[in-house]
Write an enzyme that holds these catalytic residues in place. Structure first.
Site, PDB file in Angstrom:
ATOM      1  N   HIS A 161       0.825  -1.205   0.000  1.00 34.50           N
ATOM      2  CA  HIS A 161       0.000   0.000   0.000  1.00 34.50           C
ATOM      3  C   HIS A 161       0.861   1.256   0.000  1.00 34.50           C
ATOM      4  CE1 HIS A 161      -3.909  -2.071   0.918  1.00 34.50           C
ATOM      5  NE2 HIS A 161      -3.041  -3.007   1.284  1.00 34.50           N
TER       6      HIS A 161
ATOM      7  N   ASN B 201       3.876   1.560  -1.400  1.00 35.26           N
ATOM      8  CA  ASN B 201       4.494   1.754  -2.720  1.00 35.26           C
ATOM      9  C   ASN B 201       3.627   2.577  -3.665  1.00 35.26           C
ATOM     10  OD1 ASN B 201       6.772   0.361  -1.950  1.00 35.26           O
ATOM     11  ND2 ASN B 201       6.365  -1.443  -3.181  1.00 35.26           N
TER      12      ASN B 201
ATOM     13  N   ASP C 126      -5.708   5.771   1.431  1.00 38.80           N
ATOM     14  CA  ASP C 126      -5.939   4.386   1.042  1.00 38.80           C
ATOM     15  C   ASP C 126      -7.410   4.083   1.291  1.00 38.80           C
ATOM     16  OD1 ASP C 126      -6.052   1.341   1.449  1.00 38.80           O
ATOM     17  OD2 ASP C 126      -3.985   1.615   0.776  1.00 38.80           O
TER      18      ASP C 126
ATOM     19  N   SER D   1      -5.892  -2.438  -5.255  1.00 37.50           N
ATOM     20  CA  SER D   1      -6.176  -3.687  -5.961  1.00 37.50           C
ATOM     21  C   SER D   1      -6.750  -3.344  -7.331  1.00 37.50           C
ATOM     22  CB  SER D   1      -7.174  -4.543  -5.174  1.00 37.50           C
ATOM     23  OG  SER D   1      -8.459  -3.958  -5.207  1.00 37.50           O
TER      24      SER D   1
ATOM     25  N   SER E 129       5.863  -9.352   0.458  1.00 40.05           N
ATOM     26  CA  SER E 129       6.463  -8.862   1.703  1.00 40.05           C
ATOM     27  C   SER E 129       5.814  -9.415   2.956  1.00 40.05           C
ATOM     28  CB  SER E 129       6.372  -7.326   1.734  1.00 40.05           C
ATOM     29  OG  SER E 129       5.014  -6.913   1.671  1.00 40.05           O
TER      30      SER E 129
ATOM     31  N   VAL F  72      14.798  -7.489  -3.529  1.00 42.03           N
ATOM     32  CA  VAL F  72      15.357  -6.910  -4.751  1.00 42.03           C
ATOM     33  C   VAL F  72      14.543  -5.694  -5.175  1.00 42.03           C
ATOM     34  CG1 VAL F  72      16.161  -9.170  -5.559  1.00 42.03           C
ATOM     35  CG2 VAL F  72      13.930  -8.315  -6.320  1.00 42.03           C
TER      36      VAL F  72
ATOM     37  N   HIS G 121       3.005 -14.470  -5.973  1.00 43.19           N
ATOM     38  CA  HIS G 121       1.860 -14.725  -5.093  1.00 43.19           C
ATOM     39  C   HIS G 121       0.607 -14.024  -5.602  1.00 43.19           C
ATOM     40  CE1 HIS G 121       3.128 -10.757  -4.006  1.00 43.19           C
ATOM     41  NE2 HIS G 121       2.218 -10.613  -3.073  1.00 43.19           N
ATOM     42  N   SER G 122       0.739 -13.256  -6.657  1.00 48.16           N
ATOM     43  CA  SER G 122      -0.384 -12.591  -7.328  1.00 48.16           C
ATOM     44  C   SER G 122      -0.979 -11.431  -6.538  1.00 48.16           C
ATOM     45  CB  SER G 122      -1.492 -13.591  -7.694  1.00 48.16           C
ATOM     46  OG  SER G 122      -1.011 -14.546  -8.607  1.00 48.16           O
TER      47      SER G 122
ATOM     48  N   ASN H 101       0.157  -5.337  -6.898  1.00 51.39           N
ATOM     49  CA  ASN H 101       1.337  -4.583  -7.316  1.00 51.39           C
ATOM     50  C   ASN H 101       2.265  -5.447  -8.155  1.00 51.39           C
ATOM     51  OD1 ASN H 101       0.611  -2.183  -6.058  1.00 51.39           O
ATOM     52  ND2 ASN H 101       1.670  -2.686  -4.167  1.00 51.39           N
TER      53      ASN H 101
ATOM     54  N   GLU I 119       2.940  -4.902 -12.119  1.00 49.89           N
ATOM     55  CA  GLU I 119       4.315  -4.613 -12.544  1.00 49.89           C
ATOM     56  C   GLU I 119       4.754  -5.598 -13.625  1.00 49.89           C
ATOM     57  OE1 GLU I 119       6.579  -4.661  -8.959  1.00 49.89           O
ATOM     58  OE2 GLU I 119       5.713  -2.793  -8.208  1.00 49.89           O
TER      59      GLU I 119
END
Length: 460
Positions: free
Chosen positions: A25, A27, A120, A143, A283, A339, A356-357, A360, A364
């Site tokens: 959220h 990012n 948000d 989302s 994350s 990374v 993991h879908s 974000n 990307e």
């Protein structure tokens, strides 16, 4: 990526942004803040001390900590020790945060001319606070539009009894969802609700309701990816929607909560085009040790080069790679802790992304034309995975747990399937076209800036 420059002088107009304190959220909100700054607006970021952003990376913004500044407060002590994956904090601050946020906003309104508040969407309590101050509130929904429409359908799914099904009723779980035939009933269950009235269900219901009451919705997406969903949104939620692909404007590297490893890039630079599988499960996700070992065996058995992000804490009960035998990976892969993901996905050596879908990561990958292997866990992830595999067809789902044979087979398929790769390439081209003058993204960004500028500046 587009070189953002200031196009209009709105420095007398300040935008206040309030992200949710989780990586997925933070990012997009900070990317949005940078985009709006490039349009000439002054930016103030409200943030919690929990997972606070690295303010030194944004000297052009003003930062203000809110809501959790008094950890001795009895309302907050029961979550003080909870980790990154705990969303109890969201529920609690939505319940108790209104008075403190109103006080902070009143101070900001006295100090300068404020155009609007952007929060948000999951900070649903902020709508009533904004209304009490006559301050326009826009929401950032992190989302997809598709996912939001499904969240809005939770009462319908509850009435149909989906949430009452158990894992042993396999035939029913494999059935299509009538209103959304690309989904299976088991995908609805993986969203994590017990009913529309449980804690999570009530939070999502309030989020949907207060999003509809907002002055506008900002999406990290593009019209060309979700055009039918956009039409449904505009019909069911008659507030302005602005679709902007944040990854095509700015990277999220500066908002990372974890230190990023770059030591593998010389190795990656030596790999042939489309030859390396990139693996990352985000994350927050954790897996059991036995599942981790199945992933490792599947990767090695696929005989494909790979970069695998194993975040500290990813394996339950382990600090990092303790369960993995020394030398198991050999020279065919690199295991790293974190990374700069967008930079990795943009590298010409990357041939596919096992993800993991989360939205974000999914978006990307779409932005860089990289095919996907989808292993969703919960929340919006099963919905994103189905959309990628069944609608856009730029990826495949791994949906039968962690089995090394199935993993190796899926990796080989996606790395070698030219039809999937071509579809991913075409989708990226559509996105790139949307960025130029006259394109949907270009016009959406201009419309957002003009819309915010149309609000009367607020001060007290």
């Amino acid at each position: 990526m587009e070189n953002l420059t200031e196009t209009t002088d709105h420095r007398h107009r300040r935008i206040i942004l309030f992200p949710l304190p989780y990586q997925g959220h933070l990012n997009p909100m900070l990317q949005l803040a940078n985009i709006l700054y490039s349009k000439g607006f002054s930016i103030t970021i409200l943030h919690t001390n929990f997972n606070a952003p690295k303010t030194s990376n944004y000297p052009h913004f003003t930062f203000k900590s809110v809501l959790d500044n008094a950890p001795q407060d009895e309302r907050y002590t029961n979550i003080a020790s909870q980790g990154l994956g705990s969303f109890d904090r969201i529920f609690l601050l939505n319940q108790y945060g209104a008075d403190e946020l109103r006080e902070e906003l009143e101070i900001l309104l006295r100090d300068g001319q404020v155009s609007c508040l952007i929060t948000d969407a999951l900070w649903h309590f902020t709508q009533s606070v904004a209304d009490s101050l006559n301050l326009p509130r826009l929401v950032l929904r992190t989302s997809s539009l598709f996912c939001f429409l499904l969240y809005a359908s939770i009462p319908l799914f509850d009435d149909r009894g989906y949430f009452e099904l158990s894992d042993n009723r396999v035939p029913e779980l494999e059935e299509e969802v009538v209103e959304f035939p690309m989904l299976k009933v088991k995908d609805i269950l993986k969203m994590g609700f017990k009913s529309k009235n449980d804690t999570v269900g009530e939070c999502i219901s309030s989020m949907v309701k207060q999003t509809k009451a907002s002055s506008g919705i900002i999406w990290n997406s593009i019209k060309e990816l979700e055009e039918p969903e956009l039409e449904m949104m505009l019909h069911d939620f008659p507030v302005p929607s602005f679709l902007i692909p944040f990854p095509k404007h700015l990277t999220a590297s500066s908002s990372s909560l974890l230190d990023q490893d770059r030591t593998f890039f010389p190795w990656l630079d030596l790999q042939p085009p489309n030859s390396v599988l990139y693996v990352s499960f985000g994350s927050v996700i954790q897996v059991e040790e036995k599942d981790f070992l199945e992933i490792a065996h599947g990767l090695v058995d696929s005989k494909q080069a790979f970069i695998w992000v194993v975040r500290p804490g990813f394996i339950k009960g382990s600090d990092w790679l303790e369960p993995l035998p020394d030398g198991f990976v050999g020279e065919m892969g690199r295991i790293v802790k974190w990374v700069p993901q967008q930079e990795v996905l943009a590298h010409n050596a990357i041939g596919a992304f096992w993800t993991h879908s989360g939205w974000n990561s999914t978006f990307e990958s779409v932005c860089e034309g990289v095919p996907m292997i989808c292993s969703p866990f919960w929340g919006d992830q099963p919905l994103n995975a189905r959309y990628i595999s069944e609608v856009t067809k730029v990826g495949v789902c791994l949906e039968n747990g962690w089995e090394r044979e199935a993993i190796a087979s899926a990796i080989k398929r996606v790395m070698m399937d030219q039809e999937i790769r071509e579809r991913a390439k075409v989708l990226k081209q559509k996105l790139d076209v949307s960025l130029i003058k006259g394109g949907s993204t270009y016009e959406s960004l201009d419309s957002l800036a003009a819309y915010i500028s149309s609000f009367p500046v607020m001060h007290r």
